[in-house]
Structures are given as structure tokens and as C-alpha cells.
Design a protein around this motif. Structure first.
Motif, short mmCIF file in Angstrom:
data_model
loop_
_atom_site.label_atom_id
_atom_site.label_comp_id
_atom_site.label_asym_id
_atom_site.label_seq_id
_atom_site.Cartn_x
_atom_site.Cartn_y
_atom_site.Cartn_z
N GLN A 106 45.51 103.99 20.50
CA GLN A 106 44.96 103.09 19.17
C GLN A 106 46.03 101.98 18.87
N VAL A 107 47.29 101.96 19.54
CA VAL A 107 48.23 101.03 18.91
C VAL A 107 48.88 100.32 20.40
N VAL A 108 48.81 101.12 21.64
CA VAL A 108 49.57 100.69 22.76
C VAL A 108 48.86 100.92 23.77
N SER A 109 49.07 100.07 24.88
CA SER A 109 48.26 100.33 26.40
C SER A 109 49.18 101.68 26.79
N LEU A 110 48.33 102.70 27.50
CA LEU A 110 49.09 103.79 27.98
C LEU A 110 49.77 103.61 29.22
N ASP A 111 49.59 102.42 29.83
CA ASP A 111 50.32 102.15 30.92
C ASP A 111 51.42 101.15 30.32
N ASP A 112 51.74 101.09 29.12
CA ASP A 112 52.94 100.17 28.84
C ASP A 112 54.31 101.02 29.32
N PRO A 113 55.28 100.29 29.84
CA PRO A 113 56.54 101.02 30.35
C PRO A 113 57.46 101.42 29.29
N ARG A 114 57.10 100.91 27.75
CA ARG A 114 57.94 101.77 26.80
C ARG A 114 57.38 102.91 26.39
N VAL A 115 56.30 103.46 26.97
CA VAL A 115 55.83 104.68 26.48
C VAL A 115 55.78 105.76 27.85
N GLU A 161 49.91 110.90 12.42
CA GLU A 161 50.82 110.53 11.60
C GLU A 161 52.04 109.85 12.31
N MET A 162 52.49 110.63 13.28
CA MET A 162 53.90 110.23 14.14
C MET A 162 53.43 108.75 14.63
N VAL A 163 52.06 108.57 15.29
CA VAL A 163 52.02 107.46 15.77
C VAL A 163 52.12 106.02 14.75
N THR A 164 51.53 106.44 13.56
CA THR A 164 51.32 105.51 12.45
C THR A 164 52.89 105.20 11.99
N ASN A 165 53.52 106.15 11.89
CA ASN A 165 54.93 105.97 11.46
C ASN A 165 55.84 105.22 12.50
N ALA A 166 55.49 105.42 13.38
CA ALA A 166 56.14 104.66 14.87
C ALA A 166 56.08 103.36 14.93
N VAL A 167 54.51 102.83 14.09
CA VAL A 167 54.22 101.49 14.14
C VAL A 167 54.87 100.92 12.81
N ARG A 168 54.95 101.73 11.85
CA ARG A 168 55.33 101.20 10.59
C ARG A 168 56.86 100.92 10.28
N HIS A 169 57.61 101.97 10.97
CA HIS A 169 59.23 102.09 10.79
C HIS A 169 59.83 102.27 12.22
N SER A 193 57.54 99.14 15.94
CA SER A 193 57.91 98.07 14.59
C SER A 193 59.02 97.05 15.15
N VAL A 194 59.56 97.54 16.46
CA VAL A 194 60.80 96.37 16.85
C VAL A 194 60.54 96.00 18.15
N ASP A 226 59.10 117.51 22.28
CA ASP A 226 60.15 116.71 21.91
C ASP A 226 59.65 115.38 21.97
N TRP A 227 59.75 114.65 20.57
CA TRP A 227 59.22 113.38 20.33
C TRP A 227 60.42 112.58 20.22
N VAL A 228 60.64 111.53 21.11
CA VAL A 228 62.09 110.74 20.98
C VAL A 228 61.45 109.12 21.13
N GLU A 229 62.02 108.54 19.73
CA GLU A 229 61.90 106.97 19.64
C GLU A 229 63.30 106.18 19.72
N THR A 230 63.24 105.31 20.38
CA THR A 230 64.36 104.11 20.30
C THR A 230 64.03 103.01 19.59
N GLY A 231 64.74 102.84 18.70
CA GLY A 231 64.40 101.56 17.84
C GLY A 231 63.94 101.78 16.50
N ARG A 232 64.34 101.10 15.48
CA ARG A 232 64.05 101.43 13.95
C ARG A 232 64.10 100.12 13.41
N ARG A 233 63.09 100.16 12.28
CA ARG A 233 63.23 99.00 11.46
C ARG A 233 64.01 99.34 10.32
#
Length: 326
Positions: free
Chosen positions: A208-217, A240-248, A252-253, A272-279
Motif C-alpha cells: 500500500q505504501v512501497v514497491s515490494l522490490d524497493d531496495p529499502r525493504v 499499524e506498523m506500516v502506518t507508523n513507519a509512513v508517519r514517523h 517518512s525520511v 523482528d521489525w527493524v527500521e532505520t530512519g526517524r522523523r
């Protein structure tokens, strides 16, 4: 003068009738059966003629008593109708199987006015009974799933209301979550209400928010099929996790990344859900919708760490949670 019309050959008429017709005497012996009856019970007339019904088609004693009681009323002059009576009849392989017959039993009178025989016209409705049972089972299952879905919507509304300060914010958040639930239910329906793989749920929300072949994912983990109930709740949590990743978070960066992995060790599921980058920096001042949803789910434990570089969340649960009933 025209020749008078000859009376019909009633024996020929009965032979041509497509419905099974059989005649019994007072000793329950076969005295007539048309070809349609013989075909329906996989017997020839030579195998039936003069024999008692119980000799050819043995029944359980309690059923035999029911049949005798019904026929007793016919001997007394009544016409009896059965909407669907079970009988043990032979199949094409000769083995006795339970079949359902809708029938009408009519008394046949002799010259002295007494009932001498019973004429039974029948129809095999076994397939119709089976279809009705399937329909009833499907209806019951749909009612069960509808109740569960409505309960989820109620919980969704309650939790959303606790985390939105205005009516407008509530409408936006609640509508967004209902759309996610609708999307998930459509996928479940397309899979014949058998639940979905964990990967499918995850990729559906990410798409819903990103292409599945996006190298960021990056997504990795074994095949893991969830039950219908676990599918519904997991889809909401992932949404909810995806929505929060988009907003914050990572989406979001510029340059943010997301890695999701999962595994099953014995009877424990770990993701394990690991994000790099925060607003935003610092800890949130209150628990969010997703966090509260996790705390309300029995058997699930989560460890969430906000770092300067992003977010790490580990979720563990008994592996059996994925086989919960629908």
C-alpha cells in the motif's frame, strides 16, 4: 363409426413412470415394483418378488418400528406422507448405504372394502438433503465469522476512540483501519476462508505504501500459515506498523530502510521489525493504537526500542497461536 378409444394398459403406464413405485402386501412382501424403483435400489424384480422388505433391506430395530407404525396407519385407511425418511439401501457396489426418501403411502382396497396392499411412490432426495446440510453448515459458519468480525469492529472503534482527540481524527483513523480490515477479509475470502500466510499479510500491507522490490525493504522468513482469526489480528497489527513507519519512521525520511524477519523455534514464533530512519526523536508520550492492540492480544510479548537511528521491535508468541479457531 369411429373405433372407441381402448382403455390404457395400466401396467404399461406404471412401467413408464419415472418415479419409483412399489406395492406391498400386509406381510410387507413385494407384490409389484416398477423399473424406476428397481433401478433406484439396484435390484431386479426377480430379486424382490415375494420377498419381505426386511429380508432385502435390513434396518435397525428402532427404524423398523417407525416404519411399521407409519404403515399401520395406512392399513387403517390413511394416506401417509414422509418429507424425508432415512433408509439403508444398496448402492451400485451392493453395499448398504443410508439414503433419504420422500414418499407417499396410499392404501389399496380390495373388493370387500378392506385395505389389502400399500402403494408407495417415492423419490430419492439424498443429494438434496446433503446440499441442505452443507448450506446450513456454511450459514452457521458465516454467522460465526460475522459475529467475530463485528466484535473486531467494536474493539477497533473503542481503541481508535481512545487514541484520537477529535471526531475528525477518529473518522480518518477508523476509516483507514476499516479499509485495512476490508482488504484483509477480501483476501481471506479469496483463499476460501482458510487463513493466509504471514508473508502474504505483510506484503499486502507494505504494497500500500512501497514497491515490494524497493531496495529499502527486506523481508525474510519461512512459510507460515495463519488461522483465520490470527490472520485478522495480524493484518491489523502490521497495518499499524506500516502506518507508523509512513508517519514517523523509515518511510517518512529519505534513505530509511525496513527489515522484517521471522522464525519458529520449537513452539515459539519470533519476528523482528527493524527500521532505520526517524522523523521524530525521543520516546512517545503515550501508547499508540498498535502498542495497545499488542498488549490486548493474549500470549504475545513485544520488546520495542526507539533509537536515534530508528526502531527495533521483537514480537514473540506461542507458535500455536497461529492455529487458533476462526
Amino acid at each position: 363409426m369411429d373405433n372407441p378409444i381402448s382403455p390404457p394398459d395400466f401396467a404399461a403406464v406404471l412401467r413408464s413412470v419415472a418415479s419409483p413405485i412399489v406395492v406391498y402386501d400386509r406381510e410387507f412382501r413385494f407384490t409389484y415394483a416398477n423399473p424406476a424403483f428397481c433401478l433406484s435400489v439396484h435390484k431386479t424384480w426377480e430379486e424382490l418378488e415375494g420377498r419381505r422388505v426386511g429380508e432385502v433391506f435390513p434396518e435397525a430395530p428402532e427404524r423398523t418400528q417407525e416404519i411399521i407404525a407409519r404403515f399401520a396407519r395406512v392399513w387403517a385407511g390413511e394416506t401417509m406422507r414422509s418429507p424425508g425418511q432415512p433408509y439403508r439401501l444398496p448402492g451400485p457396489d451392493g453395499r448398504l448405504k443410508e439414503r433419504y426418501w420422500r414418499s407417499v403411502e396410499t392404501p389399496l382396497y380390495g373388493p370387500d372394502g378392506t385395505v389389502t396392499h400399500v402403494v408407495q411412490a417415492g423419490e430419492d432426495i439424498t443429494e438434496a438433503i446433503g446440499l441442505k446440510r452443507q448450506k446450513d453448515a456454511i450459514t452457521s459458519e458465516l454467522e460465526h465469522r460475522l459475529r467475530n468480525t463485528l466484535a473486531m469492529v467494536g474493539s477497533l472503534a473503542m481503541l481508535t476512540g481512545q487514541h484520537t482527540p477529535t471526531v475528525e481524527a477518529f473518522i480518518d483513523s477508523f476509516t483507514d483501519r476499516l479499509e485495512a480490515m476490508s482488504r484483509n477479509l477480501t483476501m481471506i475470502s479469496d483463499h476460501h476462508w482458510e487463513g493466509l500466510p504471514f508473508r502474504t499479510i505483510l506484503e499486502a500491507e507494505l504494497a500500500q505504501v512501497v514497491s515490494l522490490d524497493d531496495p529499502r525493504v527486506r523481508v525474510s522468513g519461512p512459510d507460515l500459515m495463519l488461522s483465520v482469526q490470527a490472520t485478522k489480528w495480524t493484518a491489523l497489527l502490521v497495518h499499524e506498523m506500516v502506518t507508523n513507519a509512513v508517519r514517523h519512521g523509515c518511510f517518512s525520511v529519505p534513505g530509511g530502510t525496513l527489515s522484517v524477519s521471522w522464525r519458529v523455534d520449537g513452539d515459539v514464533f519470533t519476528s523482528d521489525w527493524v527500521e532505520t530512519g526517524r522523523r521524530e526523536q525521543g520516546e512517545p508520550t503515550r501508547k499508540g493504537f498498535g502498542t495497545q492492540l499488542l498488549t490486548l492480544t493474549p500470549g504475545i510479548r513485544f520488546d520495542r526500542v526507539l533509537e536515534e537511528t530508528g526502531l527495533r521491535q521483537r514480537t514473540t508468541a506461542p507458535a500455536g497461536i497461529f492455529t487458533m479457531g476462526g
